[in-house]
Design a protein around this motif. Structure first.
Motif, PDB file in Angstrom:
ATOM      1  N   THR A 139       0.807  -1.215   0.000  1.00 26.92           N
ATOM      2  CA  THR A 139       0.000   0.000   0.000  1.00 26.92           C
ATOM      3  C   THR A 139       0.845   1.272   0.000  1.00 26.92           C
ATOM      4  OG1 THR A 139      -0.119  -0.087   2.416  1.00 26.92           O
ATOM      5  CG2 THR A 139      -1.907  -1.132   1.178  1.00 26.92           C
ATOM      6  N   ASP A 164      -1.406  -8.135  -7.047  1.00 24.00           N
ATOM      7  CA  ASP A 164      -2.575  -7.405  -7.548  1.00 24.00           C
ATOM      8  C   ASP A 164      -2.308  -7.053  -9.014  1.00 24.00           C
ATOM      9  OD1 ASP A 164      -4.653  -5.710  -8.182  1.00 24.00           O
ATOM     10  OD2 ASP A 164      -4.503  -4.502  -6.364  1.00 24.00           O
ATOM     11  N   ALA A 167      -2.492  -3.335 -10.101  1.00 23.50           N
ATOM     12  CA  ALA A 167      -1.613  -2.354  -9.463  1.00 23.50           C
ATOM     13  C   ALA A 167      -0.998  -1.417 -10.498  1.00 23.50           C
ATOM     14  CB  ALA A 167      -0.519  -3.059  -8.676  1.00 23.50           C
ATOM     15  N   TYR A 171       3.762   0.378  -7.914  1.00 22.45           N
ATOM     16  CA  TYR A 171       3.204  -0.608  -6.973  1.00 22.45           C
ATOM     17  C   TYR A 171       3.260  -2.032  -7.539  1.00 22.45           C
ATOM     18  CZ  TYR A 171       1.165   3.436  -4.529  1.00 22.45           C
ATOM     19  OH  TYR A 171       0.977   4.620  -3.850  1.00 22.45           O
ATOM     20  N   GLU A 205      -6.997  -3.014  -5.499  1.00 31.71           N
ATOM     21  CA  GLU A 205      -6.932  -1.600  -5.163  1.00 31.71           C
ATOM     22  C   GLU A 205      -7.816  -0.769  -6.087  1.00 31.71           C
ATOM     23  OE1 GLU A 205      -5.718  -0.233  -2.575  1.00 31.71           O
ATOM     24  OE2 GLU A 205      -4.806  -2.054  -1.779  1.00 31.71           O
ATOM     25  N   MET A 233      -1.082   4.856  -1.042  1.00 29.83           N
ATOM     26  CA  MET A 233      -2.097   4.409  -1.993  1.00 29.83           C
ATOM     27  C   MET A 233      -3.490   4.804  -1.515  1.00 29.83           C
ATOM     28  SD  MET A 233      -2.910   0.552  -3.387  1.00 29.83           S
ATOM     29  CE  MET A 233      -1.372   0.388  -4.281  1.00 29.83           C
ATOM     30  N   ARG A 234      -3.778   4.616  -0.222  1.00 32.91           N
ATOM     31  CA  ARG A 234      -5.100   4.949   0.299  1.00 32.91           C
ATOM     32  C   ARG A 234      -5.319   6.465   0.286  1.00 32.91           C
ATOM     33  NH1 ARG A 234      -6.475   1.344  -0.120  1.00 32.91           N
ATOM     34  NH2 ARG A 234      -6.346  -0.109   1.610  1.00 32.91           N
ATOM     35  N   GLN A 237      -6.259   7.484  -3.135  1.00 25.88           N
ATOM     36  CA  GLN A 237      -7.644   7.134  -3.438  1.00 25.88           C
ATOM     37  C   GLN A 237      -8.623   8.120  -2.792  1.00 25.88           C
ATOM     38  OE1 GLN A 237      -7.350   3.197  -1.876  1.00 25.88           O
ATOM     39  NE2 GLN A 237      -6.910   2.238  -3.857  1.00 25.88           N
ATOM     40  N   PRO A 361      -9.470  -5.008   2.383  1.00 23.85           N
ATOM     41  CA  PRO A 361      -8.475  -4.075   1.852  1.00 23.85           C
ATOM     42  C   PRO A 361      -7.046  -4.338   2.302  1.00 23.85           C
ATOM     43  CG  PRO A 361      -9.547  -3.108   3.746  1.00 23.85           C
ATOM     44  CD  PRO A 361     -10.140  -4.486   3.594  1.00 23.85           C
ATOM     45  N   GLY A 363      -3.188  -5.099   2.786  1.00 23.82           N
ATOM     46  CA  GLY A 363      -2.002  -4.922   1.965  1.00 23.82           C
ATOM     47  C   GLY A 363      -1.089  -6.135   2.004  1.00 23.82           C
TER      48      GLY A 363
END
Length: 595
Positions: A139, A164, A167, A171, A205, A233-234, A237, A361, A363
């Motif tokens: 993350t 992911d 990503a 990432y 994500e 990352m969060r 967002q 969610p 990581g």
């Protein structure tokens, strides 16, 4: 054949505090230096870091610290480590930037500047060991795994990771590099176990970002978003969602502004220039135009949310029109605090929403991701790390399912020394590795005895007894006075207070009557007898603090007229004053103690 030892100083059978040492012949490589947030029973403790006493006698062998990413569980203990060991620190650009921020907060090491930026293409030669890196998905951008290439094979430390396929750049996991490392031969794999309990697929994500936007879109009032400051990352967002619904963002938290500015300077975070506003500016806007990003002290938002909900934050007050949106997954150690916080928020009338109620969610790698990593690496020996015992054990079962022999899997504890000898690893000696607790500016000065006293104080309170004695005359000068806090309500327990004073008076007099008087024995005698009496009466064990004061330590002496110099019992001489006919009086000090 190289002599190899792998020693976990933290990160096994616990959440956070990741730190592992790999000894190859006469060189020691430190993998991460993280902290963890305290469990509920560690009263008053701010954070917990590893105990590295073993390394102090071997500091000349440490070649450096190799950081995987910039979260507190990886870099949080770095400032304290550098206070004891002046060694170079290696990490990605983003990780080193956050490490510098952490170090600058501590005056003892704020001038430290032996940082080195590396990336997935970097290889560093240390005599017979080459250190290289590989990029993983987490993350925070530029998360790296570490490879120690030895003559016996690769020792691989994954750090935090997951797979992911959606990503974005910065990432993404380099799958080709993973396959290359595995084909070279992996002697030992230290792999992230934090997600071993996740049976289903982790949320992508991309889907998490859409979920946050939908939440913002259908909320009419103000939104208070809780997130970890270093979860870049969060944060991105949240910014994207605010832009999409035309909301402004207020930053609340001691770390968040520095981290956002650092990430923007490095090009790891993007936001419009006019999206950030102050709380004063937010008060002038319609609530549906405002988002407050709350990260709290040290990036952990839960306790900060609790302060807001309790009305202890002078700048932010909750109303029944607000939504408190928690976009982080708190650690298990904070589960009690999370539920308590949720309850307090509901009392304000505000709505509460946890992203983890609808999505996963995390990581960290789920079970499928962990097995995929094992298949990439094909390790001869496997050491599950980063997680409580049940997670390490589950990860070991997953390893067996992909063909790793049980006798090649090691469930370690802090201080276990995995030693490589004659082609095999085995658990050799065990080091006494505990926890170092940080309380305010104190480092390691809080031990089990202090924590026990804090726990007793919180449960049964304190009972203070003050007595004044004349040891020469072997008598008590003033009746013992008693003060109680957190034990019983004194005004409704006069009889208990009187009986306690009577008991203390008797115990003190008994000690004075003894031929050999001992201060330590007197205080211990008061504690023991009073503790037994109070428990019989109340079934409680308060902390008992006896305070014994002594007066008349020097006998009174008078010198009259022109007499000779007199000797006091303290052995000092005072010359009589000529012509006055009066000597000086030595009066005993009188002490008064009020309740």
């Amino acid at each position: 054949m190289s002599k190899i030892k792998i020693i976990p100083f933290g990160g096994v059978r616990e959440n956070g505090k990741n730190m592992y040492a790999v000894e190859v012949d006469d060189q020691i490589f430190i993998l991460d230096t993280g902290l963890k947030y305290p469990e509920n029973e560690l009263m008053g403790i701010d954070v917990v870091i590893p105990d590295w006493e073993y390394l102090r006698e071997r500091k000349d062998k440490i070649v450096g610290v190799f950081l995987t990413h910039g979260h507190a569980d990886s870099i949080g203990a770095l400032p304290y480590f550098l206070m004891d060991f002046n060694v170079p620190v290696f990490g990605s650009e983003m990780t080193i930037a956050l490490a510098k921020l952490a170090v600058k907060k501590h005056k003892e090491v704020k001038k430290f500047n032996d940082f080195h930026v590396v990336d997935a293409s970097t290889a560093i030669d240390f005599n017979d060991v080459t250190v290289s890196f590989f990029q993983t998905t987490h993350t925070i951008p530029e998360t790296l795994g570490v490879v120690l290439e030895t003559a016996e094979g690769n020792i691989v430390y994954t750090g935090d990771f997951k797979f992911d396929q959606t990503a974005t750049k910065g990432y993404q996991t380099d799958l080709a590099r993973l396959a290359e490392i595995g084909s070279q031969g992996v002697l030992a794999l230290l792999s992230d176990s934090a997600g071993a309990g996740i049976t289903g697929a982790s949320s992508r994500e991309k889907d998490i970002g859409e979920y946050i936007k939908e939440t913002f879109k259908y909320q009419d009032g103000r939104i208070i978003v809780a997130s970890v400051a270093s979860n870049i990352m969060r944060v991105q967002q949240i910014i994207d969602a605010a832009v999409a619904v035309d909301r402004k963002i207020v930053l609340s938290g001691s770390d968040i502004e520095q981290i956002i500015n650092t990430a923007m300077d490095l090009g790891k975070l993007k936001m419009p220039k006019d999206i950030l506003i102050s709380l004063k500016e937010a008060d002038k806007l319609d609530p549906q135009q405002v988002v407050i990003l709350e990260t709290g002290k040290m990036g952990e938002p839960i306790k900060s949310l609790q302060q807001i909900a309790s009305g202890d934050n002078p700048k932010i007050k909750l109303s029944d029109q607000d939504l408190v949106f928690v976009t982080t997954t708190p650690s298990y150690a904070q589960e009690t605090e999370v539920q308590k916080t949720k309850d307090i928020i509901y009392r304000t009338g505000a709505e509460v929403k946890f992203i983890s109620d609808d999505l996963n969610p995390s990581g960290h790698a789920n079970q499928n991701d962990q097995q995929l990593m094992l298949n990439f690496m094909k390790p001869k020996n496997f050491i599950p790390i980063q997680g409580e015992y049940r997670l390490l054990d589950r990860h070991a079962e997953l390893a067996e399912e992909v063909g790793i022999a049980p006798d090649r899997i090691f469930l370690t504890n802090k201080g276990d020394v995995l030693t490589y000898d004659q082609g095999e690893f085995h658990v050799g000696e065990h080091l006494d590795v505990g926890n170092t607790m940080i309380d305010g500016t104190g480092i390691g000065d809080i031990g089990n005895i202090v924590l026990r006293d804090r726990r007793v104080l919180s449960e049964d309170g304190i009972f203070v007894v003050v007595a004044t004695i004349d040891r020469k005359k072997k008598k008590i000068v003033a009746r013992p006075q008693i003060t109680s806090r957190g034990f019983v309500f004194v005004k409704t327990n006069h009889q208990l207070m009187k009986q306690s004073a009577d008991l203390v008076e008797k115990v003190v007099q008994d000690n004075l009557d003894q031929k050999e008087f001992d201060w330590g024995h007197l205080k211990q005698d008061v504690r023991e007898k009073l503790n037994r009496f109070l428990f019989d009466q109340t079934k409680r064990h308060p902390v008992i603090l006896p305070v014994i004061m002594e007066i008349n330590q020097h006998a009174k002496k008078k010198s009259k007229g022109k007499g000779e110099a007199k000797k006091t019992d303290a052995g000092h001489k005072k010359e009589a004053r000529h012509g006055r006919g009066r000597g000086r009086k030595h009066q005993a000090e009188k002490s008064k103690q009020s309740n």
